[in-house]
Write an enzyme that holds these catalytic residues in place. Structure first.
Site, PDB file in Angstrom:
ATOM      1  N   SER C 127       0.774  -1.378  -0.043  1.00 27.46           N
ATOM      2  CA  SER C 127      -0.145  -0.003   0.002  1.00 27.46           C
ATOM      3  C   SER C 127       0.887   1.408  -0.164  1.00 27.46           C
ATOM      4  O   SER C 127       1.868   1.363   0.414  1.00 27.46           O
ATOM      5  CB  SER C 127      -0.809  -0.052   1.355  1.00 27.46           C
ATOM      6  OG  SER C 127      -1.894  -1.175   1.176  1.00 27.46           O
ATOM      7  N   GLU C 242      -3.844 -17.947   2.234  1.00 31.04           N
ATOM      8  CA  GLU C 242      -4.488 -17.789   3.511  1.00 31.04           C
ATOM      9  C   GLU C 242      -5.941 -17.271   3.468  1.00 31.04           C
ATOM     10  O   GLU C 242      -6.590 -17.225   4.666  1.00 31.04           O
ATOM     11  CB  GLU C 242      -3.706 -17.006   4.767  1.00 31.04           C
ATOM     12  CG  GLU C 242      -2.443 -17.657   5.026  1.00 31.04           C
ATOM     13  CD  GLU C 242      -2.766 -18.932   6.136  1.00 31.04           C
ATOM     14  OE1 GLU C 242      -3.572 -18.751   6.873  1.00 31.04           O
ATOM     15  OE2 GLU C 242      -2.560 -20.020   5.329  1.00 31.04           O
TER      16      GLU C 242
END
Lengths: 383, 334, 383, 334
Positions: C127, C242
């Site tokens: 980010s 995940e």
């Protein structure tokens, strides 16, 4: 900033209250009963005779030339007193003002007195199956003939159409123009050949609305309202009327409905339930928030001729609050295993189902949020 | 009926807004939140601006409270104006400075040879540590009366809470010398009025908190770009802001109505409605603003959390022992 | 359709429980205390030594080659037992699997054992201030040099960056290519000159995350992960790992949090309050709904290698439920005028403020709803 | 752990869905809602499809209940399978046809010279007017036992409610001749199990109702065009549907889990969770579907209201005297 009536307003309100008491039946203890059609018509005529129709219309057109606050007082007091909707509500509050602005001298001379007296009942023919939120995409076609126009198409969600004498119709006259520029408004005689009215059965079982099917209906030359191709502007004018005071009517209805909810809570013995108490208090706050926001909008309307930006939330929040109110009403009667609810059970079942349309009719909540975002908050236009 | 601000009222609010935004830029607020030190000169400036004038009516006070909420004014003005000023006015005494009301059932006053002396304790006194004088409601033989007590004569234990700009203290008094501000007869009139006035002003403050949060979020949504367009052009963002606006405008109507109604019949109901709606709007608007401003709003530096903390404080704070929902339910369902 | 463990699963779970009991401190009665950094590092090393790191990694890379359900059991039992997050959770669950798929032989040889042993702690540099929901618009630039790359830019919301040895970095290498095609992934040494880590102070006062400022950082030739210009695909792989079992971790944390809420309700004496009782029951239902939806997603993952569509709602609903839970926790302690809440007061204030980020971090709720609408429900793409 | 449907289970559900959608097109449902007449041949067809087989396990029944909810199956299968079938199975008697459980504390049974006779009344018996036999829980000297009573021997007063396809009746019995189906010992085991099983199946039915509403709304949002694009491409519409999906999937997980857990420890908690989540998902999904489909959905003919009426019925109906929220709160906060 003040909330009390001026002397003149107070006098008008007191007279109106006395008049309503004298002319309306005593309110029922149980659920409200619908008025039969002849009584509805009679009530409208009585209102007209008493000078309570066209309060804000100019005097030259038979109105009383009063500022909007008097219309608001009338709406509020009538609703709180249990009066039914004026059967010519569309004529008085939407078509009349539109004709005063756009109508020809001949249209004004015939229709305006008829609307005031209740002799000409109006409905509105705007929405179509494919033109709901996107009203400018109406497909009903009006084609030029030697003596006027020939109209074919289908209108939906028209209230009072089954009682109406005339209809303010939005139709496409310029099929090749951009969609907002090809529309024209007309006055349509509901008894003309080719006009068929079909009641729409709603999910609540009510039939408040109708479809209007138009099959080659001939309209005379002088039936156009406003200029050819200017229908979108005329329709917006029609829809904008009563923006300032319609919120007051909605709120007054909500107050009446909360009263019914509280009576129901008493009848089913739920007034000690903490969750019910809290939700009723919450609904009261929401109702009062709408009520006093309506007064703020009215003050702006009185001052500047336009309701303030806060008026844009009235219908959005009214619909949500009414749905919440009806949902609680239903929960009260559905949980009433002892059978104390009586006629309230059927009342809230009907009201609850009917209320789901509140967030769709008269501007969906999605459209209204978009209007608030763009026009009030000034957010960039949705792409 | 003319339920809109007058030109004079708008002028008052505009002047207040300018004064506060000039005097309390975000950096000052952040420093005050971090270090907790107030500047007495700020109070004097409010006084010069006329915020403590005796002629301010409830609507004027309401508008000032709204502006103080918008600016998160780091001075105990709302508390002083709401719950202490009328006591001094009624006693024809000058306001000594910021004051805090100690409104507990656990304080007693007795008159010894020379002085009134008060003992007892109160757990949730707002901004007691900032007061020049404490206004203490204490039970005397003749009934509850109001007294002025110097903070130096009492123990003030400030506790941490959600809002670093407004804090609770437990005040303990042990034979604290006091001056009588209102006798039991006058106190019986004043005390309920003070509670209504405080609750009304806090509701107005909440509207200001909410409106400020919405304004920040709308501004950000207009300039923050993702996927090649300002995020405010996405319905997912815009419609949240529209709902916050609806919540704020209805709460504002109720706050102003509580002000207009404050000294008349129906004040209890009006203030209760405002007290429900104001903090709800503040919490909603702040949560929407946090969501819309996203990651940057989750940083301490962005400062939006100070508004949110105030909103949460307002939502939990109780002026009266009966919560407003319960008061309304009792009125509606009796 | 069954909910009980297979024999092997049951044995693994029982062993793990016994191991956790033996190696973790007894759970505190009051609010949880954060673990100091050295103990966090020690815990990760202990897990690695016991063979509880890399459960689903292939055996050839030092893992145990177990199916995802074992990872889920591990996540669930560890969380319920009060174990802290593995300090190298990003290395184990995101970077490791990415390197196994895209890494060079040299990268695998060095980094994978380091991740498993806890000697190399990883963070992630994706980010940026201008690239949040729109991740593909990252601006951090990696420019070709004679011996590798030179990187300049700013990364935000990187967890564990203050502890990390290395970082999986997404940077723009092709400024003129379309925005999804100009990105490349790199492995960055956090101790290289020009790397600065600044803690981000959050609204709750926590500093879980950091900014990483990169000023002309030199990367060696062999630091690229995957091909040049393929960074977007590599990053998606990283983010998708995940997905199947992270939901299980979230739900287990939520169960622990509900336990704290119930303890708080007891402590402040609110367990007889009808509204509190109802909301706790409601939260329990939402929690269980997530828990069993997580198990459904896991079953699909076991069967088909991909979690089912229902997994897309886990993070969306987890965030809403956790916010609701923290809001009630705050309400309980703020209403505790008698001062019984003790340390729970500060706990819930912090948790409530921290929870507001839940609907933003790791995919905003708006982005997640869009994904459900387009990819699961098949609605037309938003324009 | 393998919490997903097996191939066999998916086959069963698919076959059920095909059967119901072939047999009950919207026009038949609408006619049944308007006129209230059921076709006994439909029941026989369900029987032939295996819906009454003794070997169906709880998960099979759950999947069938979901499909019956999706199709608004106008036959009292859920009630019969949930609350009567196990009684006949336990008594090794053939199921006589649709049956309804009369589970009231206000019915007594006495044995005269030849017969059992039951007197009393029960106010909220589901679909009593459609039953071939009523299964009545009545108090005997030895405790509560279960009896079979012919509808011709009792008075059944059907009342209007929100759902025209599922109705309550007050059943009154006056010395009605009865046959013993389960003695007090067996009834003490059966009755709580019947209540759990019924509540579980109604939760599954609710998931089917919800899923059907969402599917209709998604379909409509893909084809309905306004402002030149399908309304489903607007976030204001799409995100509502995404939230409904989230509500449904979590409710589905709980419904299946209640089925898997039905005969084991934790069944009470599992069924209570499903009973909260299922009707909530159904009401939400129907309300979102009504909003998304807009005007057309507000017409009786569109038929969505039949789903919504069922959702509202499910939300209000109580299988046990303790509402599921209260049961859960008691478990969690004891």
């Amino acid at each position: 900033m003040r909330l009390d009536d001026s002397d003149e307003e107070g006098e008008f309100r007191a007279e109106l209250r006395a008049w309503l008491r004298a002319h309306l039946p005593a309110p029922a203890a149980g659920p409200p009963q619908p008025w039969p059609e002849p009584e509805l018509r009679q009530w409208s005529a009585t209102l007209g005779q008493a000078g309570y129709a066209g309060l804000t219309w100019p005097r030259e057109h038979g109105g009383r030339g009063l500022p909007p606050v008097y219309q608001a007082i009338h709406a509020e007091e009538s609703t709180l007193a249990g009066a039914p909707d004026h059967v010519n509500v569309i004529g008085l509050h939407m078509v009349g003002p539109t004709l005063i602005r756009y109508g020809t001298a001949a249209q004004k001379a015939v229709d305006l007195p008829g609307i005031l007296s209740g002799d000409i009942i109006y409905c509105q023919g705007f929405s179509e199956p494919e033109a709901g939120s996107d009203l400018a995409s109406v497909r009903t076609r009006a084609e030029r003939t030697a003596h006027g126009w020939r109209v074919t198409g289908e209108k939906v969600w028209s209230s009072y159409a089954h009682l109406a004498d005339r209809c303010l119709l939005l139709a496409r006259t310029e099929p090749d123009a951009p969609k907002h520029r090809g529309l024209t408004c007309f006055l349509l005689d509901m008894r003309a050949p080719g006009v068929e009215v079909r009641p729409l059965r709603q999910i609540s079982g009510d039939t408040d609305f109708s479809e209007i099917v138009l099959t080659g209906v001939e309209l005379p030359e002088d039936s156009m309202v406003g200029a050819r191709g200017e229908g979108w502007r005329v329709a917006l004018t029609t829809l904008s009327h009563e923006r300032g005071t319609f919120g007051i009517t909605l709120t007054a209805r909500l107050a009446v409905q909360l009263g019914r909810l509280i009576r129901t809570a008493h009848v089913v013995g739920a007034t000690a339930d903490q969750a019910v108490r809290r939700e009723i208090a919450d609904l009261h706050v929401r109702l009062q928030g709408l009520r006093f926001t309506g007064y703020r909008a009215l003050a702006e309307l009185e001052r500047g001729g336009e309701p303030g930006p806060e008026s844009s939330v009235l219908k959005l929040r009214w619909s949500q609050t009414h749905q919440q109110m009806c949902r609680l009403g239903l929960r009260l009667v559905q949980g009433d295993t002892a059978g104390h609810a009586g006629q309230w059970a059927a009342y809230w079942r009907q009201a609850q189902l009917r209320s789901r349309a509140n967030t769709v009719e008269g501007g969906t909540s999605e459209i209204l949020r978009g209007i608030v975002a763009e026009r009030v908050l000034g957010l960039p236009r949705h792409r | 009926m003319d339920f809109a601000t007058t030109t004079t009222q708008r002028g008052l609010a505009d002047a207040a807004r300018r004064h506060l935004s000039d005097r309390f830029p975000p950096s000052r607020l952040a420093a005050t939140a971090d270090h907790g030190v107030l500047d007495p000169e700020d109070w004097a400036a409010l006084d010069r601006q006329g915020w403590l004038d005796a002629e301010l009516g409830p609507v004027d006070l309401a508008l000032l409270a709204e502006e103080s909420g918008r600016a998160l004014l780091p001075q105990p003005w709302v508390g002083t104006a709401g719950s202490a000023l009328p006591v001094y006015q009624s006693a024809r005494l000058p306001l000594p400075g910021p004051a805090a009301l100690v409104d507990s059932s656990d304080t007693c006053a007795a008159h010894d040879a020379q002085d009134w002396r008060i003992s007892g304790s109160a757990p949730g006194v707002v901004d007691a540590h900032l007061a020049t004088e404490l206004v203490v409601a204490a039970t005397t033989r003749q009934g509850v009366a109001l007294f002025g007590v110097a903070p130096s004569e009492v123990s003030v234990a400030v506790r941490d809470d959600i809002d670093p700009l407004r804090r609770y203290a437990t005040v303990r008094l042990l034979h604290a010398p006091a001056r009588l501000l209102a006798d039991p007869g006058r106190t019986a009139e004043l005390l309920p009025a003070l509670r209504l006035r405080s609750a009304m002003l806090l509701a107005c403050e909440a509207v200001g908190v909410a409106d400020g949060a919405l304004a920040e979020a709308v501004r950000y949504a207009g300039i923050r770009t993702q996927f090649g367009q300002p995020i405010g052009s996405f319905q997912a963002v815009a419609h949240q802001l529209a709902e916050a606006y609806a919540e704020i405008e209805t709460a504002r109507s109720l706050a102003y109505r509580a002000a207009v109604t404050l000294n008349g019949a129906g004040a209890v109901e009006a203030v209760a409605c405002a007290a429900v709606a104001g903090p709800r709007a503040a919490v909603l608007a702040c949560e929407v603003a946090l969501q819309v401003c996203g990651g940057i709003a989750m940083t301490w530096e962005f400062g939006l959390h100070l508004r949110y903390r105030r909103a949460l404080w307002l939502d939990a704070h109780r002026v009266t022992s009966v919560p407003p929902h319960d008061a309304l339910a009792a009125l509606l369902l009796s």
